[in-house]
Design a protein around this motif. Structure first.
Motif, PDB file in Angstrom:
ATOM      1  N   VAL A  80       2.944  -5.627 -13.807  1.00  0.00           N
ATOM      2  CA  VAL A  80       2.333  -6.165 -12.590  1.00  0.00           C
ATOM      3  C   VAL A  80       0.869  -5.758 -12.541  1.00  0.00           C
ATOM      4  O   VAL A  80      -0.008  -6.548 -12.188  1.00  0.00           O
ATOM      5  CB  VAL A  80       3.073  -5.635 -11.341  1.00  0.00           C
ATOM      6  CG1 VAL A  80       2.530  -6.289 -10.091  1.00  0.00           C
ATOM      7  CG2 VAL A  80       4.556  -5.888 -11.457  1.00  0.00           C
ATOM      8  N   LYS A  86     -13.616 -13.055  -0.816  1.00  0.00           N
ATOM      9  CA  LYS A  86     -12.552 -12.385  -0.075  1.00  0.00           C
ATOM     10  C   LYS A  86     -11.319 -12.203  -0.945  1.00  0.00           C
ATOM     11  O   LYS A  86     -10.653 -11.159  -0.901  1.00  0.00           O
ATOM     12  CB  LYS A  86     -12.178 -13.226   1.158  1.00  0.00           C
ATOM     13  CG  LYS A  86     -13.061 -12.974   2.344  1.00  0.00           C
ATOM     14  CD  LYS A  86     -12.460 -13.579   3.602  1.00  0.00           C
ATOM     15  CE  LYS A  86     -12.626 -15.083   3.605  1.00  0.00           C
ATOM     16  NZ  LYS A  86     -12.314 -15.704   4.902  1.00  0.00           N
ATOM     17  N   LEU A 114      -5.365  -4.776  -3.787  1.00  0.00           N
ATOM     18  CA  LEU A 114      -3.987  -4.833  -4.287  1.00  0.00           C
ATOM     19  C   LEU A 114      -3.844  -4.000  -5.557  1.00  0.00           C
ATOM     20  O   LEU A 114      -2.874  -3.256  -5.727  1.00  0.00           O
ATOM     21  CB  LEU A 114      -3.604  -6.290  -4.561  1.00  0.00           C
ATOM     22  CG  LEU A 114      -2.189  -6.536  -5.052  1.00  0.00           C
ATOM     23  CD1 LEU A 114      -1.188  -6.071  -4.011  1.00  0.00           C
ATOM     24  CD2 LEU A 114      -1.961  -8.012  -5.343  1.00  0.00           C
ATOM     25  N   TYR A 116      -3.663  -0.438  -4.705  1.00  0.00           N
ATOM     26  CA  TYR A 116      -2.323  -0.143  -4.181  1.00  0.00           C
ATOM     27  C   TYR A 116      -1.332   0.063  -5.322  1.00  0.00           C
ATOM     28  O   TYR A 116      -0.515   0.996  -5.297  1.00  0.00           O
ATOM     29  CB  TYR A 116      -1.916  -1.297  -3.269  1.00  0.00           C
ATOM     30  CG  TYR A 116      -0.448  -1.412  -2.949  1.00  0.00           C
ATOM     31  CD1 TYR A 116       0.164  -0.535  -2.059  1.00  0.00           C
ATOM     32  CD2 TYR A 116       0.335  -2.416  -3.516  1.00  0.00           C
ATOM     33  CE1 TYR A 116       1.504  -0.656  -1.757  1.00  0.00           C
ATOM     34  CE2 TYR A 116       1.667  -2.546  -3.212  1.00  0.00           C
ATOM     35  CZ  TYR A 116       2.254  -1.657  -2.334  1.00  0.00           C
ATOM     36  OH  TYR A 116       3.574  -1.781  -2.043  1.00  0.00           O
ATOM     37  N   LEU A 117      -1.438  -0.788  -6.336  1.00  0.00           N
ATOM     38  CA  LEU A 117      -0.503  -0.658  -7.461  1.00  0.00           C
ATOM     39  C   LEU A 117      -0.725   0.654  -8.210  1.00  0.00           C
ATOM     40  O   LEU A 117       0.221   1.324  -8.622  1.00  0.00           O
ATOM     41  CB  LEU A 117      -0.654  -1.836  -8.423  1.00  0.00           C
ATOM     42  CG  LEU A 117      -0.336  -3.215  -7.848  1.00  0.00           C
ATOM     43  CD1 LEU A 117      -0.540  -4.291  -8.889  1.00  0.00           C
ATOM     44  CD2 LEU A 117       1.085  -3.271  -7.323  1.00  0.00           C
ATOM     45  N   PHE A 157      -2.061   3.387  -6.966  1.00  0.00           N
ATOM     46  CA  PHE A 157      -1.649   4.490  -6.099  1.00  0.00           C
ATOM     47  C   PHE A 157      -0.135   4.649  -6.128  1.00  0.00           C
ATOM     48  O   PHE A 157       0.383   5.758  -6.246  1.00  0.00           O
ATOM     49  CB  PHE A 157      -2.140   4.229  -4.669  1.00  0.00           C
ATOM     50  CG  PHE A 157      -1.754   5.291  -3.696  1.00  0.00           C
ATOM     51  CD1 PHE A 157      -2.392   6.520  -3.710  1.00  0.00           C
ATOM     52  CD2 PHE A 157      -0.736   5.085  -2.786  1.00  0.00           C
ATOM     53  CE1 PHE A 157      -2.029   7.517  -2.827  1.00  0.00           C
ATOM     54  CE2 PHE A 157      -0.363   6.074  -1.891  1.00  0.00           C
ATOM     55  CZ  PHE A 157      -1.012   7.296  -1.924  1.00  0.00           C
ATOM     56  N   SER A 158       0.577   3.518  -6.048  1.00  0.00           N
ATOM     57  CA  SER A 158       2.042   3.618  -6.014  1.00  0.00           C
ATOM     58  C   SER A 158       2.598   4.179  -7.322  1.00  0.00           C
ATOM     59  O   SER A 158       3.641   4.811  -7.323  1.00  0.00           O
ATOM     60  CB  SER A 158       2.704   2.279  -5.761  1.00  0.00           C
ATOM     61  OG  SER A 158       1.952   1.456  -4.982  1.00  0.00           O
ATOM     62  N   GLN A 159       1.898   3.922  -8.414  1.00  0.00           N
ATOM     63  CA  GLN A 159       2.399   4.491  -9.677  1.00  0.00           C
ATOM     64  C   GLN A 159       2.110   5.980  -9.752  1.00  0.00           C
ATOM     65  O   GLN A 159       2.980   6.786 -10.072  1.00  0.00           O
ATOM     66  CB  GLN A 159       1.738   3.808 -10.869  1.00  0.00           C
ATOM     67  CG  GLN A 159       2.252   2.436 -11.126  1.00  0.00           C
ATOM     68  CD  GLN A 159       1.617   1.832 -12.359  1.00  0.00           C
ATOM     69  OE1 GLN A 159       2.100   2.007 -13.465  1.00  0.00           O
ATOM     70  NE2 GLN A 159       0.528   1.127 -12.179  1.00  0.00           N
TER      71      GLN A 159
END
Lengths: 440, 433
Positions: free
Chosen positions: B234, B275, B283, B286-287, B289-291
């Motif tokens: 992703v 934008k 996004l 975010y990806l 950070f989540s990993q």
């Protein structure tokens, strides 16, 4: 656009606020009995202890946590539709966003109950919150469960505020249509003196846009943090990096399905809504379901692939257990509901067929409940040591409480459609040509 | 003015000619790349040359597929706003076949990256997936599937424009004529185009997701064969979108002024692209950070070394934060205000920053693992740890070469196909809003 005018929107929507008829009372009766079952079961659990829920050792999280995640997921669609689709200017949001926002608020209210039910001694729920106390006992800030408390309460505050903000101009139009003085008084308080001047609209639109921008990251953050309740641990099947976006996609999947489950009966209940909530709008939801369904399927597949690729024994064992172990029926039913049942939506005829949409939306709801059940229970039932493996047995108490949660959720929704305009009057009018004096 | 007249005017105004100066410059860049690569191969630094080729193929190949995805997203969502720049995005896809060729070349350099090609070193339980013949097969097959779907999609999207352009202004060249064999009635062809693109677009999207995942897992993740992350595919797919959007910002900025498309790629449309770039960067963050959070918190021995090397070692740690600045801080705060993202020159600087960021991200995902493999094999590591970020002429030359190739393909395509989708009804609508 045909025969929808400013007046007809006002009339149709305000019509839904007329004193309820027989059907409404009967439905509410059924809903309240469901809620009664839930309350009875919860009382029973409080009196007799947690053994009456199916949780055991090592499966310490069971139906309640499943319900919690399920309802939080349902609560996603509202903000997605009202904030994210507002920012990307998707036209199909206008007619459905108010009801889905209400759904969000009520779903989060329902979800919030479950951790409290799950902790057993519900009266100690305030221990979840950090507050200064005599013995300087603090909660564990490093625990994802605590992050959840913050995430969910933030989400709830913002979605309530956003919901109320969107309601202001519509409550004003309800106020203007009120005959009784008492009603007028309450609606004018609720509409904070909105008179529809240019100045007020300017501020209102600014505020709405800002709120939408603030609410958008929350759509991602809440379910990400819920996913981390699981992913932060090292339990096989829980600890994986894709969990956050995968949960967000799943939440939108189930949320949009719930929007359909609610909007379709609403369309039937209030005949005037049929012209306003167009099939095209429901189709938009169906397309969202189709897309998020594919994303969820992708995540399932990647999880299985990485479980194989990681070479980790425990991961591999768990991902063998899910489809082929004792709980396999739940797994395959989930795969059917989430990965297969939405596929007919590729066909436009099915996407625009209301009964089919309703049926698929129910299947998706069931599937998403099962997904959470699969994640929560199978991982705990089958962790590292075969000595600690166990099985889950449902108890009547938790099933009744689950039924009760639906009663609780629908009770609020039923009250909502009778006291507040369930379609966004002002925004629907924006899409029309303004009535001109000349043409009259 | 009727639609036909208007389109005629747009077409004549926006006819794009690749100037000799730029063409020669791009050819020189490509030559530098080829020479750099060959020099690398013969001079004993073949590892560095292969490495640079891998990084750039993954980056620019990804951006080219991301460009096609932009058009696919516009089609699937039936969005009006992106229509004027649809063709600019599609032009990037013309590099995809060449990325395919570069990947085929890279098959011959696999042993420079993949520790697991050595039978003694492959992790036993992964040997089924990490076998080189299978690696080649699955990559070739999926790439071909993507190419076929993408080609039919692109053809259907371009065909009525070329047909209309030919009817209006005698537009035509050998390349464009290929798109309009057996061309029928204009109305009929437009409907047919809508039908085919609408039908194919979701499948191109799915193929993009699968291909991105496979490339990320196979060509980047497996370099460190012990490490795995379900999110990696992703992350690569979104990085492709970021790269494509940054390119698109640059392309549409130039198209606005050079091709006199101000009325079509209006300030609002340009703002929309910025934008989208802004949100794609958020996004991506975010990806990441989540990993990182999940891996840090889980603290498992098979997951953490990859992240420790990249975030906490003195060789690489600073690069991580540099990438965060390039791909998050600068675009996030830079594009936040309306004024800045409306301003073509300012957002162009940010677009370039984003492109540098995604290049460095690929470098950062690939090179530390290769250095570690070399160190484990007993060469390449100094006493003081890994070499870290070391720029060399091969990186420089080959990056310029592949960039030159990418731009050459895209501009060559735009020269031969109408730059705006004149036959698209939605394009006509958007220009009147």
């Amino acid at each position: 656009m045909s025969n929808i005018t400013y007046t007809s929107i006002n009339e149709d929507v305000l019509h839904s606020l007329k004193p309820p008829g027989k059907t409404w009372w009967i439905s509410l009766g059924i809903i309240l009995s469901a809620l009664g079952l839930g309350i009875f079961a919860w009382t029973y659990q409080i009196m007799h202890g947690m053994e009456w829920s199916g949780i055991n050792h090592p499966i310490g999280w069971g139906v309640y946590i499943t319900d919690f995640v399920f309802w939080i997921g349902i609560g996603h669609a509202g903000t997605l539709i009202s904030a994210v689709l507002f920012l990307v200017r998707a036209p199909f949001r206008t007619s459905i966003y108010r009801a889905s926002e209400a759904m969000t608020v009520f779903a989060v209210m329902t979800a919030g109950l479950f951790p409290i039910i799950h902790i057993g001694r519900a009266w100690n729920f305030y221990w979840l919150l950090p507050y200064p106390n005599q013995r300087q006992l603090w909660i564990n800030f490093k625990s994802p469960l605590l992050w959840d408390v913050f995430a969910v309460s933030t989400y709830m505050s913002v979605s309530i505020a956003f919901f109320i903000l969107g309601l202001i101009p519509d409550l004003a139009s309800v106020r203007d249509g009120c005959k009784s003085k008492l009603k007028r008084f309450f609606y004018s308080i609720a509409s904070v003196g909105f008179r529809g001047t240019n100045h007020q609209w300017l501020h209102y639109m600014r505020g709405y846009l800002l709120f939408a921008a603030i609410a958008t990251p929350l759509v991602f953050s809440v379910h990400s943090i819920v996913s981390w309740d699981f992913a932060m641990s090292s339990i096989p099947g829980w600890h994986t990096t894709i969990f956050a976006p995968y949960f967000v996609a799943g939440a939108i999947f189930s949320g949009c399905a719930m929007v359909l489950t609610i909007m379709i009966p609403l369309r039937v209940a209030f005949p005037g809504f049929k012209e306003i909530i167009k099939v095209r709008d429901l189709e938009g939801m169906a397309e969202m379901i189709l897309m998020t369904g594919i994303l969820v399927t992708y995540a399932y597949s990647i999880e299985f692939f990485i479980a194989y690729y990681s070479g980790a024994k425990f991961e591999r064992a768990l991902f063998w257990f899910r489809p082929f172990g004792e709980l396999r029926y739940f797994f395959w039913l989930m795969v059917f509901c989430n990965c297969v049942s939405a596929l007919p939506l590729w066909i436009k005829k099915i996407r625009t067929n209301i009964p089919a949409l309703f049926f698929i939306s129910i299947l998706v709801n069931v599937g998403m409940w099962l997904e959470r059940f699969n994640i929560v229970v199978t991982s705990l039932a089958h962790d590292f040591d075969p000595f600690a493996w166990s099985m889950y047995k449902f108890e009547w108490v938790e099933i009744w409480i689950t039924v009760g949660s639906f009663g609780w959720f629908f009770m609020w929704f039923f009250i909502f459609v009778k006291i507040m305009p369930s379609l966004a009057v002002a925004e629907l009018k924006e899409a029309l040509h303004p009535p001109l004096r000349r043409s009259q | 003015m009727t639609r036909n007249d208007e389109m005629k005017e747009v077409l004549t105004n926006s006819a794009f000619q690749l100037g000799n100066g730029i063409r020669n410059l791009l050819i020189v860049l490509m030559a530098i790349g080829v020479i750099g690569f060959i020099v690398g191969l013969v001079s004993g630094h073949s590892g560095l040359a292969w490495r640079a080729l891998l990084i750039n193929t993954i980056l620019f190949g990804g951006i080219s597929t991301g460009g096609l995805m932009f058009s696919v997203i516009m089609t699937v969502t039936e969005a009006n706003w992106g229509r004027p720049i649809k063709r600019l995005a599609e032009s990037m896809a013309s590099f995809t076949p060449f990325a395919g060729i570069l990947f085929i070349i890279l098959f011959f350099g696999g042993h420079h990256f993949f520790e697991w090609m050595d039978h003694d070193k492959v992790i036993h339980s992964k040997a089924g997936w990490l076998s080189y013949p299978f690696f080649v097969e699955r990559n070739v097959i999926l790439f071909i599937i993507f190419m076929i779907l993408g080609w039919f999609y692109l053809k259907a999207s371009v065909r009525p424009d070329v047909g209309l352009a030919k009817r209006l202004t005698q537009f035509g060249n050998n390349f464009a004529n290929r798109f309009i064999k057996n061309y029928g009635d204009q109305e009929e062809e437009e409907l047919q185009s809508i039908r085919i693109t609408r039908r194919l677009a979701p499948f191109v999207g799915i193929a993009f997701a699968l291909l991105s995942t496979l490339i990320a897992f196979d060509w980047m993740m497996s370099i460190d064969q012990e490490w795995f992350s379900t999110m990696f595919g992703v992350q690569y797919a979104i990085a492709n979108m970021i790269g494509a959007l940054a390119m698109l910002m640059i392309f549409s900025g130039f198209a606005r002024s050079r091709l006199r498309l101000e009325d079509y790629i209006s300030v609002n449309r340009y703002h929309d692209v910025s934008k989208l770039g802004f949100s794609a960067c958020a996004l991506w963050t975010y990806l990441i950070f989540s990993q990182v959070l999940v891996i840090w918190y889980g603290n498992l021995p098979e997951e953490t070394p990859y992240v420790i090397l990249r975030m906490q070692s003195h060789e690489w740690g600073w690069v991580f934060w540099l990438i965060m600045v390039l791909l998050f801080i600068i675009p996030f705060f830079g594009l936040m205000s309306r004024t800045s993202s409306n301003s073509v020159w300012f957002s162009r600087i940010i677009a370039i920053d984003i492109l540098v960021g995604v290049w460095l991200e690929k470098y950062f995902l690939i090179v530390p693992s290769i250095q570690e493999n070399l160190a484990a094999a007993g060469h390449g590591a100094a006493e003081h740890g890994l070499p870290g970020f070391e720029y060399n002429l091969y990186d420089f030359a080959i990056t310029l070469g592949v960039l030159g190739g990418f731009l050459f393909c895209a501009l060559w395509f735009l020269q031969r196909i109408p730059v705006v989708p004149i036959s698209d009804k939605r394009f006509f609508q958007v220009s009147h809003h």
